[in-house]
Design a protein around this motif. Structure first.
Motif, mmCIF file in Angstrom:
data_model
loop_
_atom_site.group_PDB
_atom_site.id
_atom_site.type_symbol
_atom_site.label_atom_id
_atom_site.label_comp_id
_atom_site.label_asym_id
_atom_site.label_seq_id
_atom_site.Cartn_x
_atom_site.Cartn_y
_atom_site.Cartn_z
ATOM 1 N N GLN A 117 -30.104 35.561 2.898
ATOM 2 C CA GLN A 117 -28.746 35.177 3.291
ATOM 3 C C GLN A 117 -28.074 34.448 2.139
ATOM 4 O O GLN A 117 -27.409 33.420 2.325
ATOM 5 N N SER A 119 -25.483 34.948 0.394
ATOM 6 C CA SER A 119 -24.020 34.789 0.361
ATOM 7 C C SER A 119 -23.528 33.666 1.251
ATOM 8 O O SER A 119 -22.363 33.259 1.146
ATOM 9 N N VAL A 209 -29.671 40.469 -3.780
ATOM 10 C CA VAL A 209 -28.321 40.756 -4.238
ATOM 11 C C VAL A 209 -28.348 41.789 -5.373
ATOM 12 O O VAL A 209 -29.247 41.805 -6.210
ATOM 13 N N THR A 253 -21.276 38.071 7.861
ATOM 14 C CA THR A 253 -21.956 39.186 7.209
ATOM 15 C C THR A 253 -22.430 40.234 8.205
ATOM 16 O O THR A 253 -22.415 41.430 7.927
ATOM 17 N N TRP A 333 -23.761 41.352 1.104
ATOM 18 C CA TRP A 333 -23.532 40.023 0.530
ATOM 19 C C TRP A 333 -22.222 39.899 -0.246
ATOM 20 O O TRP A 333 -22.006 38.931 -0.959
ATOM 21 N N ARG A 425 -25.551 30.678 -5.243
ATOM 22 C CA ARG A 425 -24.189 31.194 -5.065
ATOM 23 C C ARG A 425 -23.207 30.131 -5.540
ATOM 24 O O ARG A 425 -23.436 28.929 -5.372
#
Length: 451
Positions: A117, A119, A209, A253, A333, A425
């Motif tokens: 997860q 993002s 990613v 998402t 993402w 991120r």
């Protein structure tokens, strides 16, 4: 006992015939007839020798030979796994795996979710779910492959399920459900655009990613030009799964945008080209999709390029690149594919992403992978201005992840893996928070039994 000589049998038969004919000739008292009969006997002997030469040698069991030494009829082939044929003639094969996953999350996202997860991991100092142990078996799966021979060719299909359907809990879901006939495929399976072929190996069931795992309902046609080249064109349903902003300053998402009034399926195409030396394959891909609301519409598009190349017989390089504008339903993402500004116009997001990894087969039982993924969003002022200031912390300027894993397969059905991943991120704006950076820091393990 074994017959010693084919010639013996021929001579015996010929002698018997000759004696019979000679006896008849002498009884008639004619030398001319005797010579004629001798000639006919020679011809008969030649024919018999040709016949015997054409027959295979026969071995007869000797007296007292045990019965198990006799030639036995060929055994019927054994089925591989659980497979059977239905009364209608359909061949069915059952397969699957039991998979146990565990993760120790030093820093990262929601404790309710097991897998990647990146993002949406919390910004530093904001509701971080640190020092957590997570376990699940919901990636265990089972499936069926079908094939029915017909006069016009095979009709085949697949049905595969697992339990990763829920965002925060185990939930049964269909992974693949499709049928094939000739060059056509109809049903749900891997997207023709966002494919898994070029993602470096990971333990995380969602990957990292730069790659994407996407299954869509679709109609696909595949044309094979030769053994090394093929083209696949598809119409796919993205199912309104464009990411949307939640009021809790996160990207939905796994949700969908209710404002999307899509009318047309996405058009996708991919071209697979194998290298002449058989060492690898390269795959360019394109995607075009409609985006529409009640007030505006636009056309989203994307391009991708995948590469797999065997540097040595035991070393494999994988790489995958995407450039997408106006869509977030295919590549995972990413920021929402579009936002709606104050004039109700669609403002599109644009981004680039790449993943690259090297897999080394150390021994027949040991292998490992080093991988890296990166995603960068376009710094579009119009796009950023379309969202409220306090929600800008949900929009990512860039994401990256790096990982290393090792797999051990002691026997064929078993595989064990251990992996470390670290990623970050960075948002466009920290909003009301003190930091613009969130961290993903985990150790993962898996045990898989394939059947």
């Amino acid at each position: 006992m074994k017959i010693q000589s084919k010639t013996l049998a021929v001579n015996t038969l010929t002698l018997a015939v000759a004696m019979g004919m000679a006896t008849m000739a002498q009884a008639n008292g004619s030398n001319t007839e005797v010579e004629q009969l001798r000639g006919e006997v020679k011809e008969l002997r030649a024919l018999l020798e040709q016949y015997v030469a054409a027959k295979p040698a026969v071995s007869m069991p000797a007296p007292g030979t045990p019965a198990q030494n006799y030639p036995a009829p060929a055994a019927a082939p054994k089925a591989n796994g659980l497979s059977f044929t239905t009364p209608s003639g359909t061949e069915v094969k059952f397969y699957g795996n039991v998979r146990a996953d565990a993760s120790y999350q030093a820093e990262g996202g929601s404790a309710a979710r097991m897998y990647n997860q990146i993002s949406t991991v919390p910004l530093e100092g904001v509701k971080e779910a640190s020092d957590r142990l997570k376990t699940t078996l919901n990636s265990s799966r089972f499936g069926f492959d079908f094939k029915t021979p017909t006069q016009a060719g095979d009709v085949a299909g697949k049905l595969e399920m697992d339990f990763v359907g829920g965002a925060t809990a185990d939930q049964f879901r269909i992974r693949h459900a499709y049928m094939t006939y000739g060059n056509w495929l109809v049903g749900q399976t891997w997207s023709n655009f966002a494919i898994t072929d070029y993602m470096p190996e990971t333990i995380d069931a969602l990957g990292y990613v730069g790659g994407s795992i996407k299954r869509t309902a679709q109609v696909r046609y595949t044309k094979n030009f030769n053994a090394n080249s093929k083209l696949a064109v598809g119409l796919e349903d993205p199912k309104y799964t464009d990411n949307a902003l939640n009021t809790d300053k996160t990207v939905a998402t796994y949700g969908s945008d209710p404002k999307n009034e899509m009318r047309l399926p996405a058009l996708t195409a991919r071209f697979d080209q194998k290298f002449a030396n058989g060492a690898g394959i390269i795959t360019p891909r394109v995607m075009v999709a409609e985006k529409k609301t009640a007030d505006d519409e636009t056309t989203a598009w994307g391009a991708g390029l995948g590469l797999k190349y065997n540097l040595t017989p035991s070393t494999t390089l994988k790489a995958d690149y995407y450039h997408v504008k106006g869509d977030s339903s295919f590549v995972a993402w990413s920021n929402p594919g579009y936002l709606i500004d104050s004039n109700k116009n669609l403002v599109e997001n644009e981004f680039d992403s790449i993943t690259v990894g090297l897999t080394q087969q150390f021994t027949p039982k040991w292998r490992g992978t080093l991988g890296y993924g990166y995603m960068k969003a376009d710094d579009n002022k119009q796009y950023l201005d379309a969202v409220q200031t306090d929600l800008k912390s949900a929009l990512n300027d860039n994401l990256w992840q790096a990982w290393a894993n090792v797999f051990y397969s002691p026997v064929k059905p078993l595989s064990f893996g251990l992996e470390y991943v670290y990623g970050e991120r960075e948002t466009f704006d920290n909003g009301a928070y003190k930091s613009q950076t969130g961290v993903d820091n985990r150790v993962q393990a898996t045990a898989i039994y394939n059947f």
